[in-house]
Scaffold this motif. Structure first.
Motif, mmCIF file in Angstrom:
data_model
loop_
_atom_site.group_PDB
_atom_site.id
_atom_site.type_symbol
_atom_site.label_atom_id
_atom_site.label_comp_id
_atom_site.label_asym_id
_atom_site.label_seq_id
_atom_site.Cartn_x
_atom_site.Cartn_y
_atom_site.Cartn_z
ATOM 1 N N GLU A 47 6.809 44.930 -0.751
ATOM 2 C CA GLU A 47 6.438 45.460 0.554
ATOM 3 C C GLU A 47 4.921 45.476 0.708
ATOM 4 N N PRO A 48 4.428 45.379 1.958
ATOM 5 C CA PRO A 48 2.987 45.362 2.185
ATOM 6 C C PRO A 48 2.319 46.626 1.653
ATOM 7 N N VAL A 49 1.166 46.455 1.020
ATOM 8 C CA VAL A 49 0.425 47.610 0.521
ATOM 9 C C VAL A 49 -0.042 48.465 1.693
ATOM 10 N N LEU A 50 -0.551 47.828 2.737
ATOM 11 C CA LEU A 50 -1.022 48.531 3.930
ATOM 12 C C LEU A 50 -0.061 48.261 5.083
ATOM 13 N N GLN A 51 0.499 49.332 5.640
ATOM 14 C CA GLN A 51 1.437 49.211 6.746
ATOM 15 C C GLN A 51 0.896 50.011 7.933
ATOM 16 N N ILE A 52 0.604 49.309 9.026
ATOM 17 C CA ILE A 52 -0.004 49.924 10.202
ATOM 18 C C ILE A 52 0.913 49.738 11.395
ATOM 19 N N SER A 53 1.209 50.816 12.111
ATOM 20 C CA SER A 53 2.022 50.741 13.318
ATOM 21 C C SER A 53 1.374 51.578 14.415
ATOM 22 N N GLY A 54 1.588 51.153 15.673
ATOM 23 C CA GLY A 54 1.008 51.876 16.800
ATOM 24 C C GLY A 54 -0.346 51.360 17.204
ATOM 25 N N HIS A 55 -0.805 50.284 16.583
ATOM 26 C CA HIS A 55 -2.099 49.684 16.925
ATOM 27 C C HIS A 55 -2.042 48.202 16.596
ATOM 28 N N LYS A 56 -2.723 47.389 17.381
ATOM 29 C CA LYS A 56 -2.723 45.946 17.150
ATOM 30 C C LYS A 56 -3.348 45.618 15.798
ATOM 31 N N THR A 57 -2.701 44.731 15.047
ATOM 32 C CA THR A 57 -3.245 44.254 13.777
ATOM 33 C C THR A 57 -3.413 42.743 13.843
ATOM 34 N N TYR A 58 -4.141 42.209 12.855
ATOM 35 C CA TYR A 58 -4.468 40.789 12.853
ATOM 36 C C TYR A 58 -4.147 40.185 11.488
ATOM 37 N N GLY A 255 -5.795 58.586 -9.291
ATOM 38 C CA GLY A 255 -7.248 58.658 -9.264
ATOM 39 C C GLY A 255 -7.821 58.232 -7.920
ATOM 40 N N PRO A 256 -9.113 58.464 -7.729
ATOM 41 C CA PRO A 256 -9.751 58.220 -6.423
ATOM 42 C C PRO A 256 -10.445 56.878 -6.261
ATOM 43 N N SER A 257 -10.407 56.019 -7.292
ATOM 44 C CA SER A 257 -11.320 54.872 -7.312
ATOM 45 C C SER A 257 -10.919 53.699 -6.423
ATOM 46 N N ALA A 258 -9.740 53.744 -5.800
ATOM 47 C CA ALA A 258 -9.338 52.639 -4.921
ATOM 48 C C ALA A 258 -9.778 52.859 -3.480
ATOM 49 N N GLY A 259 -10.470 53.960 -3.206
ATOM 50 C CA GLY A 259 -10.816 54.313 -1.840
ATOM 51 C C GLY A 259 -11.542 53.227 -1.070
ATOM 52 N N LEU A 260 -12.569 52.646 -1.673
ATOM 53 C CA LEU A 260 -13.351 51.616 -0.989
ATOM 54 C C LEU A 260 -12.479 50.430 -0.600
ATOM 55 N N MET A 261 -11.672 49.932 -1.530
ATOM 56 C CA MET A 261 -10.883 48.732 -1.253
ATOM 57 C C MET A 261 -9.782 48.999 -0.236
ATOM 58 N N PHE A 262 -9.213 50.201 -0.230
ATOM 59 C CA PHE A 262 -8.250 50.555 0.808
ATOM 60 C C PHE A 262 -8.927 50.550 2.181
ATOM 61 N N ALA A 263 -10.124 51.147 2.256
ATOM 62 C CA ALA A 263 -10.847 51.204 3.530
ATOM 63 C C ALA A 263 -11.136 49.799 4.055
ATOM 64 N N LEU A 264 -11.557 48.907 3.179
ATOM 65 C CA LEU A 264 -11.855 47.533 3.600
ATOM 66 C C LEU A 264 -10.588 46.801 4.034
ATOM 67 N N GLY A 265 -9.488 47.039 3.320
ATOM 68 C CA GLY A 265 -8.223 46.414 3.706
ATOM 69 C C GLY A 265 -7.770 46.863 5.089
ATOM 70 N N ILE A 266 -7.899 48.157 5.362
ATOM 71 C CA ILE A 266 -7.535 48.689 6.680
ATOM 72 C C ILE A 266 -8.430 48.080 7.758
ATOM 73 N N TYR A 267 -9.723 48.055 7.490
ATOM 74 C CA TYR A 267 -10.681 47.478 8.445
ATOM 75 C C TYR A 267 -10.318 46.015 8.734
ATOM 76 N N ASP A 268 -9.994 45.261 7.703
ATOM 77 C CA ASP A 268 -9.665 43.843 7.861
ATOM 78 C C ASP A 268 -8.436 43.658 8.747
ATOM 79 N N LYS A 269 -7.410 44.461 8.534
ATOM 80 C CA LYS A 269 -6.177 44.324 9.310
ATOM 81 C C LYS A 269 -6.348 44.743 10.771
ATOM 82 N N LEU A 270 -7.344 45.571 11.056
ATOM 83 C CA LEU A 270 -7.544 46.066 12.422
ATOM 84 C C LEU A 270 -8.586 45.262 13.202
ATOM 85 N N THR A 271 -9.120 44.197 12.589
ATOM 86 C CA THR A 271 -10.139 43.386 13.250
ATOM 87 C C THR A 271 -9.767 41.909 13.188
#
Length: 365
Positions: A47-58, A255-271
């Motif tokens: 399954e996709p690591v990042l799942q976004i609904s309710g907003h356009k993704t790319y 742990g907290p160390s994946a925060g940066l890469m999650f943020a970038l993944g979300i940004y990528d899918k929303l742009t």
């Protein structure tokens, strides 16, 4: 028995004894080694690591891999032979046991703490990405945890929204401790809160919670190693309401160390377009709600793991640069980042091929 034979026999027996001792005698060390690395833009376990609904993704391509470190358990007792082997190995690191499990922390306690940090890092990654995109996020200060047998137990509850302490408005979690410690131990302090149930009902009905109550608590004396001060026995955190749904599906990671890469993944899918230009980029780093990237542990193991999987560039927290640069895997470029803006600028250079301008890590930072 000839002297030479006796000497050889004695030496052999001594060697056997030393080997046995090395295997049987435990040493106070633990081992760190490269763990799994997962592409935040792709699927994991079906399954996709990042799942976004309710907003356009790319559509996206390339890799934005988060990296992990594998460690021995709290209960595992390493022997001398294993420690020596680990010290000599390139792809592992031997550290004092207390570095990973301080104050006698159990495996269960460590797992719980890592799970909480992982959950918080996901929330901060969402907030940081949406803020960078200019998408509003509602935030408020809450009671995160209540210490057992503390003055706050039974009076405050996890999820309560903290509006004020002693009449002074609370705007961020650090405000709570500052206001409480104005008191001397034994004095009373008044929390103005929206009860957790009221807040949950308001969120479900898509309205603002207005029902508050005052809770008076008698402070106690702190019992940690720091200066004695007034405490009530809670930790404060931040909760958010997002304008659409963002789910991060990744089990067995803490742990907290994946925060940066999650943020970038979300940004990528929303742009529109691709942040990486199809390049294999990995990285690590904590992230806060404002997008600031913080240091992590085990950086050397993460760079090794990333390169083994094919990464060409590694987004590295600025405070980890000097350590990471001392033993950079061949073919991997370490890119220094202080916040999500730095990371996005670096990705722009990478996808355009303008890598000469990348802020690279050195042994000086």
């Amino acid at each position: 028995m000839p002297r030479r034979t006796a000497t050889m026999l004695a030496s052999t027996l001594m060697l056997i004894a030393l080997l046995c001792a090395g295997v049987l005698i435990p040493v106070p060390y633990a081992e760190m080694s490269p763990g799994p690395t997962v592409n935040t833009l792709a699927e994991h376990d079906g399954e996709p690591v990042l799942q976004i609904s309710g907003h356009k993704t790319y559509p996206t391509d390339g890799h934005l891999n988060m990296t992990t470190v594998r460690v021995t358990s709290a209960e595992y007792r390493m022997n001398l032979v294993e420690a020596v082997y680990g010290w000599l190995a390139h792809d592992s690191k031997i550290v004092p046991h207390d570095t990973l499990y301080p104050d006698g922390k159990t495996e269960e306690q460590s797992t719980q703490e890592n799970a909480e940090e992982f959950s918080q890092s996901q929330e901060s990654a969402k907030v940081a990405a949406l803020k960078e995109l200019g998408i509003p996020v509602k935030s408020w200060v809450i009671v995160s945890t209540v210490v057992k047998d503390s003055p706050a137990e039974g009076r405050l509850h996890a999820g309560d929204v903290i509006k004020a302490v002693d009449g002074t408005a609370v705007k961020q979690p650090s405000d709570v401790a500052k206001l409480v410690t104005r008191h001397k131990p034994g004095q009373k302090t008044v929390f103005t809160v929206v009860p957790a149930k009221e807040q949950a009902a308001a969120e479900k009905a898509n309205r603002t919670a207005t029902k508050t109550q005052d809770v008076t608590i008698t402070t106690a004396t702190s019992d940690d190693s720091g200066a004695k001060r007034a405490v009530v026995g809670i930790s404060a955190g931040t909760d958010h309401t997002f304008p659409f749904t963002i789910d991060i599906k990744l089990a067995d990671v803490g742990g907290p160390s994946a925060g940066l890469m999650f943020a970038l993944g979300i940004y990528d899918k929303l742009t529109p377009g691709s942040l990486t230009g199809g390049t294999f980029v990995a990285g690590t780093g904590t992230i806060d709600d404002n997008g600031t990237v913080g240091p992590i542990g085990g950086i050397e193991m993460k760079t090794v793991g990333a390169r083994e999987k094919g990464a060409r560039y590694f987004l590295t927290p600025a405070d980890n640069c000097a350590s990471a640069a001392k033993d950079t895997p061949g073919g991997l470029t370490l890119v220094k980042v202080k916040d999500i803006g730095d990371a996005l600028d670096a990705l722009k250079d990478i996808r355009s091929g303008n890598t000469a301008d990348l802020p690279k890590c050195t042994t000086k930072g």
